[in-house]
Scaffold this motif. Structure first.
Motif, mmCIF file in Angstrom:
data_model
loop_
_atom_site.group_PDB
_atom_site.id
_atom_site.type_symbol
_atom_site.label_atom_id
_atom_site.label_comp_id
_atom_site.label_asym_id
_atom_site.label_seq_id
_atom_site.Cartn_x
_atom_site.Cartn_y
_atom_site.Cartn_z
ATOM 1 N N GLY A 83 55.595 -13.310 -33.793
ATOM 2 C CA GLY A 83 56.099 -11.982 -34.124
ATOM 3 C C GLY A 83 57.603 -11.925 -34.350
ATOM 4 N N GLU A 84 58.331 -13.004 -34.043
ATOM 5 C CA GLU A 84 59.780 -12.994 -34.262
ATOM 6 C C GLU A 84 60.085 -13.081 -35.763
ATOM 7 N N ARG A 85 61.231 -12.517 -36.142
ATOM 8 C CA ARG A 85 61.655 -12.518 -37.540
ATOM 9 C C ARG A 85 63.142 -12.880 -37.609
ATOM 10 N N LEU A 86 63.559 -13.387 -38.767
ATOM 11 C CA LEU A 86 64.963 -13.751 -38.963
ATOM 12 C C LEU A 86 65.305 -13.575 -40.441
ATOM 13 N N GLU A 87 66.458 -12.923 -40.702
ATOM 14 C CA GLU A 87 66.959 -12.841 -42.062
ATOM 15 C C GLU A 87 67.872 -14.033 -42.305
ATOM 16 N N THR A 88 67.474 -14.904 -43.226
ATOM 17 C CA THR A 88 68.197 -16.136 -43.480
ATOM 18 C C THR A 88 69.318 -15.918 -44.497
ATOM 19 N N LEU A 89 70.086 -16.973 -44.747
ATOM 20 C CA LEU A 89 71.265 -16.877 -45.598
ATOM 21 C C LEU A 89 70.936 -16.452 -47.026
ATOM 22 N N ASP A 90 69.680 -16.642 -47.442
ATOM 23 C CA ASP A 90 69.293 -16.227 -48.792
ATOM 24 C C ASP A 90 68.834 -14.779 -48.828
ATOM 25 N N HIS A 91 69.113 -14.020 -47.748
ATOM 26 C CA HIS A 91 68.824 -12.581 -47.657
ATOM 27 C C HIS A 91 67.324 -12.287 -47.677
ATOM 28 N N VAL A 92 66.521 -13.218 -47.159
ATOM 29 C CA VAL A 92 65.076 -13.011 -47.046
ATOM 30 C C VAL A 92 64.729 -12.888 -45.565
ATOM 31 N N LYS A 93 63.997 -11.817 -45.206
ATOM 32 C CA LYS A 93 63.544 -11.647 -43.832
ATOM 33 C C LYS A 93 62.232 -12.406 -43.659
ATOM 34 N N ARG A 94 62.239 -13.392 -42.769
ATOM 35 C CA ARG A 94 61.112 -14.311 -42.652
ATOM 36 C C ARG A 94 60.380 -14.108 -41.329
ATOM 37 N N ALA A 95 59.051 -14.094 -41.422
ATOM 38 C CA ALA A 95 58.215 -14.081 -40.227
ATOM 39 C C ALA A 95 58.120 -15.502 -39.709
ATOM 40 N N LEU A 96 58.440 -15.691 -38.434
ATOM 41 C CA LEU A 96 58.523 -17.028 -37.852
ATOM 42 C C LEU A 96 57.198 -17.437 -37.238
ATOM 43 N N ASP A 97 56.962 -18.734 -37.232
ATOM 44 C CA ASP A 97 55.721 -19.322 -36.721
ATOM 45 C C ASP A 97 56.020 -20.029 -35.396
ATOM 46 N N PRO A 98 55.076 -20.039 -34.453
ATOM 47 C CA PRO A 98 55.323 -20.744 -33.190
ATOM 48 C C PRO A 98 55.618 -22.231 -33.354
ATOM 49 N N ASP A 99 55.325 -22.791 -34.539
ATOM 50 C CA ASP A 99 55.634 -24.197 -34.792
ATOM 51 C C ASP A 99 57.075 -24.389 -35.245
ATOM 52 N N ASP A 100 57.779 -23.300 -35.588
ATOM 53 C CA ASP A 100 59.174 -23.395 -36.029
ATOM 54 C C ASP A 100 60.089 -23.667 -34.835
ATOM 55 N N ILE A 101 61.107 -24.509 -35.056
ATOM 56 C CA ILE A 101 62.160 -24.707 -34.058
ATOM 57 C C ILE A 101 63.282 -23.723 -34.377
ATOM 58 N N LEU A 102 63.719 -22.997 -33.351
ATOM 59 C CA LEU A 102 64.759 -21.979 -33.548
ATOM 60 C C LEU A 102 66.009 -22.309 -32.747
ATOM 61 N N ILE A 103 67.130 -21.848 -33.266
ATOM 62 C CA ILE A 103 68.379 -21.787 -32.511
ATOM 63 C C ILE A 103 68.580 -20.308 -32.187
ATOM 64 N N THR A 104 68.739 -19.995 -30.918
ATOM 65 C CA THR A 104 68.808 -18.588 -30.511
ATOM 66 C C THR A 104 70.038 -18.361 -29.633
ATOM 67 N N ASP A 105 70.488 -17.104 -29.625
ATOM 68 C CA ASP A 105 71.473 -16.658 -28.637
ATOM 69 C C ASP A 105 70.902 -15.432 -27.946
ATOM 70 N N GLU A 106 71.737 -14.650 -27.287
ATOM 71 C CA GLU A 106 71.220 -13.502 -26.542
ATOM 72 C C GLU A 106 70.591 -12.456 -27.454
ATOM 73 N N SER A 107 70.955 -12.455 -28.740
ATOM 74 C CA SER A 107 70.392 -11.471 -29.667
ATOM 75 C C SER A 107 69.048 -11.897 -30.238
ATOM 76 N N GLY A 108 68.681 -13.163 -30.045
ATOM 77 C CA GLY A 108 67.439 -13.674 -30.617
ATOM 78 C C GLY A 108 67.718 -14.828 -31.563
ATOM 79 N N PRO A 109 66.826 -15.062 -32.530
ATOM 80 C CA PRO A 109 67.001 -16.192 -33.447
ATOM 81 C C PRO A 109 68.240 -16.025 -34.324
ATOM 82 N N ILE A 110 68.999 -17.129 -34.466
ATOM 83 C CA ILE A 110 70.150 -17.116 -35.378
ATOM 84 C C ILE A 110 70.041 -18.230 -36.424
ATOM 85 N N ASN A 111 69.117 -19.157 -36.246
ATOM 86 C CA ASN A 111 68.904 -20.241 -37.212
ATOM 87 C C ASN A 111 67.445 -20.678 -37.182
#
Length: 835
Positions: A295-323
């Protein structure tokens, strides 16, 4: 990977006379796929020099701003006097150093420079932009050189790097280290026997605590085995990227963006380690490397909001996913035009996760290409250190002493290798010590076991593909030279030719090609959408398909159970390109899972042959793989012309294609009306072959259902057939030479009236059985429905040809055979002779 030879020479000092093409040949011999050698700047000739703008006169009265410039080019023009040049660019001022093409120069595209009058003034050359010299993409205007670059009149070819040779290398998945100048330079140094200067050999910070820098943690070492963060402060965001770096990035195919981003790209190309730069002011709290939550989402550098998969590796801070780790950064923490604090990340992520993530999100970046092929697991600290020092040197930043360095990986175990193993595999008598020497050249730590005949080799961190003795043997063999392996062609055993199955497949191909069909080869992968498009019911066996563990396309994760989807897609592509009359066929395997079979086949050892039990386990896991043949056709089957009207392809042509297959196998095809997806329920035929076991169901043919046609984008009334070729082969008979009778043929016509619901095939079968051995052939030549036939009735007219092998038939014999045929048809189908 595009490799500038001048950059490579910094780390592999090749002999001065070595050309780029000679280097390419050596690298190809060592196993790298050098596709092209690009000679950049070869089309730029003549005087190209550094000049200083002395004066600028603004010319008015024209549609665009024009400047009349006096430029000091030293003694390059032969007179020492300033050169007068017309220029329309506005991004330079008096006193700036520029690049000047003097009369006689030729720029890319054959653009010759001369002295000519324009805008009312004499222009004696051209002030050049980067785009005009094919140096890099730049739409800002002409090149403004930094102060102190060179004295006016100095030749600009060398300092600007106008001329260079670039190797374009297709890097295979097992050689990820070659996606860097470092990796290719190591191969070049080995090929020429020169010293390799490792660009990763940089002074590293001395820190007692690897987590003393920016706070970070890794939730699962299986996702990330090493994580490094280094920071700088006081960075000047307006600092320009130096010309030499922009030129090198352009030669490797990377566009210059800003100094901070360019530095990360430069180090990635140099060392093969992808980096990411954050604006530290926009990162909130500690960093955590973890798997994505559903259910997590992230807007990437190409300005696309992406639905994330549990198989994805994320870099996160206190706000949530950043990479999305290893693939693309998030928009919120992007380096901006005002960023003065930069945080550099270097990590070693799991290759399989990155590959799946890249494919899932359809994001293939330079970073993901390297991670999914395997990067050096020990270069992260060196890469981050190299990046921050470049930021300090070029952007005025101050490097922070504190370093975050999380090392969670395990040391690699040595691999035992018999010293003569590579020689035995290649069949070449390599000299003593060659194996150990070659392994050390690629970076292995090599020791000799106590028995004296075994080497213990620990692969280097940049070669994750080396995992067993045969991998090491391959390295020894390629560096010793594939050309030294003797060519010994295998001997074919005498007396063996094509198998019956191979002969049948060739005969089927010739028969269908002769009937006007073109063979195609489709990928054996389908998706649920394809099966839905075929209108298959929920319980259909064709929906029971094997799912691939690592599909090439997430939309097609299943192995095919029918050839039809691939044929339909090929037909739609051809029709979409303007070919309206198409007839295609394909012969290939389909895959049906066995009941009770394990999910995965066992992995067999490579250092010995499999045991009988292992072979049985593999066999039990394999699916059933019957061979099918299928055809699809649309448009005009017989074209129209001066000879008359054409004829569209119909369901009957699909059945006739199946008859061609049966004829090639030497068997008879029985056709009966049927209902079976994906065919039209009223225009579908079940196909049976007649063999020793009697009639055997072999497939279906007919016109496709309108819903299927809509689902695959096919033309209306498209027809298709599919047969299980293995069943046709089993029912077939060995080919025999035909018997040719020298006696005349006797022809009889018969017209029978039957109920409209009686299939013509049943009437034909009855006539054949009744006529007996004297019947040579039977052909339906007319079907009539109308007032004379009667309501609910139809008239079928056949031509019967009779012939005997040993005599001329009498009229009585022919009449008797015809009467017997009619009697059989009357008894079995209720037929009556038409009056």
């Amino acid at each position: 990977m595009r490799v500038p030879v001048s950059w490579l020479r910094e780390y592999a000092p090749l002999p001065a006379g070595v050309t780029a093409r000679e280097l390419a040949a050596r690298l190809i011999a060592a196993g790298l796929e050098v596709e092209t050698v690009d000679e950049l700047g070869a089309d730029v000739t003549g005087p190209l020099v550094v000049g200083r703008v002395l004066a600028i006169e603004e010319l008015t009265g024209f549609k665009k701003p024009i400047r009349y410039c006096q430029v000091d080019v030293g003694a390059a023009n032969g007179s020492g006097e300033p050169q007068n040049i017309i220029c329309g660019a506005r991004n330079f001022s008096e006193g700036d150093l520029v690049v000047v093409a003097l009369p006689g120069a030729v720029l890319p595209g054959g653009f010759a420079i001369g002295a000519r009058k324009t805008y009312g003034r004499m222009s004696e050359g051209m002030i050049c932009s980067a785009a005009e010299l094919n140096l890099w993409e730049d739409h800002a205007g002409i090149i403004v050189l930094p102060e102190g670059f060179a004295e006016p009149g100095t030749d600009a070819f060398g300092p600007l790097g106008v001329r260079d040779d670039v190797l374009d290398i297709a890097v295979t998945p097992d050689r990820g280290y070659a996606l860097s100048i470092r990796g290719v330079a190591r191969e070049a140094a080995i090929a020429y026997g020169v010293e390799f200067r490792d660009p990763a050999d940089v002074p590293l910070p001395e820190t007692a605590d690897g987590a003393a820098g920016y706070p970070a943690s890794v939730a699962d070492p299986a996702l990330c085995s090493r994580y490094v963060l280094r920071g700088v402060t006081g960075f000047d965001p307006d600092a320009p990227t130096p010309l030499w770096m922009r030129r090198r990035l352009a030669m490797t195919g990377v566009r210059s963006i800003s100094l901070a981003v360019d530095v990360t790209n430069y180090v990635m190309m140099e060392l093969g380690q992808p980096l990411h730069a954050w604006d530290r002011a926009r990162v909130r709290g500690p960093i955590t490397v973890r798997a994505a939550h559903r259910g997590e989402r992230l807007e990437t550098l190409d300005h696309v909001k992406r639905a994330l998969d549990p198989d994805d590796i994320l870099i996160t801070d206190e706000s949530g996913p950043i990479n999305i780790a290893g693939v693309m950064g998030g928009l919120d923490t992007e380096i901006g035009l005002e960023s003065t604090e930069v945080l550099i990340e270097a990590a070693h992520f799991d290759a399989a996760h990155i590959a799946r993530t890249s494919r899932r999100h359809q994001l293939s970046s330079e970073s993901s290409r390297r991670f999914e092929r395997g990067v050096d697991s020990a270069v992260q600290l060196a890469a981050a250190t190299r990046a921050v020092r470049l930021l300090a040197e070029l952007g005025g930043a101050v490097v922070e002493d504190a370093v975050t360095h999380l090392d969670l990986g395990a040391a690699r175990e040595p691999i035992a290798l018999a010293e003569r193993h590579a020689a035995r595999v290649a069949g070449v008598d390599y000299p003593p010590g060659a194996a150990a020497r070659r392994l050390r050249e690629i970076g292995c730590a090599v020791t000799e076991a106590e028995d004296g005949g075994t080497l213990l080799a620990t692969p280097p961190s940049w070669r994750p593909d080396l995992s067993d003795p045969n991998d090491l043997a391959e390295e020894i063999i390629r560096l010793e030279g594939y050309e030294n392996i003797p060519s010994i062609p295998p001997r074919a055993p005498a007396g063996r030719g094509l198998t019956p199955g191979q002969r049948l497949r060739r005969a089927v191909g010739r028969g269908l090609a002769g009937a006007g069909f073109v063979e195609v080869l489709s990928y054996p992968f389908v998706g649920e959408r394809d099966l839905d498009g075929l209108q298959l019911p929920a319980g259909d066996d064709r929906r029971r398909a094997l799912r691939l563990a690592n599909p090439l396309n997430d939309d097609e994760p299943l192995l095919r159970t029918t050839l039809l989807p691939g044929l339909f897609k090929a037909l739609a592509r051809n029709v979409g390109r303007g070919f309206g009359d198409v007839a295609l066929f394909e012969t290939g395997l389909v895959y049906h899972p066995r009941a009770g079979a394990p999910d995965r086949a066992p992995m067999l050892a490579v250092d010995r042959g499999p045991t009988a039990e292992e072979l049985a386990a593999v066999e039990a896991a394999l699916p059933e793989q019957p061979r099918h043949v299928a055809a699809v056709l649309t448009g005009e089957r017989e074209p129209a012309g001066w000879w008359g009207q054409g004829r569209p392809a119909t369901w009957a042509d699909a059945i006739e294609a199946a008859r061609e297959v049966a004829l090639a196998a030497g068997t008879e095809l029985v056709v009966r009306a049927a209902q079976h997806e994906p065919w039209h329920p009223g225009r579908c035929a079940a196909l049976y072959v007649v063999g020793a076991e009697g009639e055997v169901a072999a497939g279906y043919a007919g016109e496709l259902h309108p819903r299927v046609i809509a689902a695959f984008g096919l033309p209306a009334r498209t027809a298709a057939m599919e047969l299980v070729l293995d069943r046709v082969e089993r029912a077939g008979a060995p080919p025999t030479a035909p018997e040719v009778s020298a006696y005349p043929v006797a022809t009889q016509d018969v017209a029978l009236v039957v109920d409209a619901a009686v299939p013509a095939g049943e009437v034909e079968a009855a006539l054949r059985d009744g006529a007996g051995e004297l019947l040579e052939s039977l052909r339906l030549f007319d079907v009539y429905t109308g007032e004379q036939a009667g309501a609910g009735r139809k008239s079928l007219a056949y031509t019967l040809r009779f012939r005997a092998a040993d005599r001329t038939l009498t009229a009585e014999e022919v009449s008797a055979a015809r009467a017997a045929a009619v009697a059989a048809a009357t008894e079995r189908t209720g037929a009556a002779l038409r009056g």
